[in-house]
Design a protein around this motif. Structure first.
Motif, PDB file in Angstrom:
ATOM      1  N   LEU A   1      11.145   2.857   5.232  1.00 27.66           N
ATOM      2  CA  LEU A   1      10.590   2.376   6.209  1.00 27.66           C
ATOM      3  C   LEU A   1       9.699   3.254   7.079  1.00 27.66           C
ATOM      4  N   TYR A   2      10.199   4.504   7.634  1.00 31.68           N
ATOM      5  CA  TYR A   2       9.014   5.521   7.348  1.00 31.68           C
ATOM      6  C   TYR A   2       7.994   5.963   6.741  1.00 31.68           C
ATOM      7  N   PHE A   3       7.860   5.569   5.407  1.00 30.93           N
ATOM      8  CA  PHE A   3       7.300   6.086   4.193  1.00 30.93           C
ATOM      9  C   PHE A   3       6.168   4.747   4.688  1.00 30.93           C
ATOM     10  N   LEU A   4       7.282   3.504   4.369  1.00 28.41           N
ATOM     11  CA  LEU A   4       5.947   2.129   4.434  1.00 28.41           C
ATOM     12  C   LEU A   4       5.312   2.403   5.319  1.00 28.41           C
ATOM     13  N   ILE A   5       5.843   3.078   6.980  1.00 30.30           N
ATOM     14  CA  ILE A   5       4.567   2.386   7.502  1.00 30.30           C
ATOM     15  C   ILE A   5       3.633   3.757   6.982  1.00 30.30           C
TER      16      ILE A   5
ATOM     17  N   TRP B   1       2.602   5.482   4.959  1.00 23.82           N
ATOM     18  CA  TRP B   1       1.301   4.002   3.975  1.00 23.82           C
ATOM     19  C   TRP B   1       0.613   3.482   4.642  1.00 23.82           C
ATOM     20  N   PHE B   2       1.094   2.594   5.295  1.00 27.64           N
ATOM     21  CA  PHE B   2       0.459   1.163   5.785  1.00 27.64           C
ATOM     22  C   PHE B   2      -0.504   1.771   6.887  1.00 27.64           C
ATOM     23  N   PHE B   3      -0.764   3.046   7.392  1.00 22.29           N
ATOM     24  CA  PHE B   3      -1.618   3.076   8.977  1.00 22.29           C
ATOM     25  C   PHE B   3      -2.546   4.191   8.080  1.00 22.29           C
ATOM     26  N   THR B   4      -2.670   4.870   6.491  1.00 21.90           N
ATOM     27  CA  THR B   4      -3.230   5.500   5.832  1.00 21.90           C
ATOM     28  C   THR B   4      -4.299   5.133   5.072  1.00 21.90           C
TER      29      THR B   4
END
Length: 149
Positions: free
Chosen positions: A50-54, A56-59
């Protein structure tokens, strides 16, 4: 932020292998897992992706970045069920709750894609030029946050 992720994953090893974990902030009673360390290991297995997906979403600057919300929601539902002490299975029945959100996101992404390819057929531009037109590059951190919401 990515470099510290292995350390975040192994934080569960600092949790005692007991049913009840007492700290000065809280007391955790592991009814389902019967070990606080196993409960936090399971939780870290959901929090790290979840940390990686967030991140990725913001970058992500591509027009399809809202599709990342679907796995984010899946992990959030799984974490909610992990924290639920009366649960029987960790990965069961969370997908049905994200269907209404997917019903909005997936057609929206398809419509954007259709508009891009419609322009490609009528205008002599490359796919990269069209993606550059759709990109919005805010200059401040709050501008980036506002862009996504």
């Amino acid at each position: 932020m990515i470099a510290i992720s292995p350390y975040l994953f192994y934080l569960y090893e600092s949790v005692p292998d007991d049913k009840v974990w007492d700290t000065f902030l809280f007391t955790y009673d592991s009814n389902f897992y019967e070990s606080a360390q196993i409960a936090f290991w399971t939780l870290s297995n959901k929090l790290i992706p979840l940390y990686f997906l967030i991140l990725w979403f913001f970058t992500c600057r591509h027009w399809w970045h809202h599709a990342i919300i679907i796995p984010i929601l899946t992990y959030i539902f799984q974490i909610a069920f992990i924290l639920n002490e009366d649960m029987k299975y960790v990965d069961s029945f969370q997908f049905k709750y994200s269907i209404p959100i997917m019903a909005i996101i997936i057609p929206s992404i398809y419509l954007i894609r259709a508009r891009i390819f419609n322009r490609l057929n009528t205008v002599d531009k490359t796919t990269q030029e069209l993606e550059d037109e759709l990109k919005f590059k805010p200059k401040t951190f709050w501008g980036k946050v506002k862009q996504y919401f």
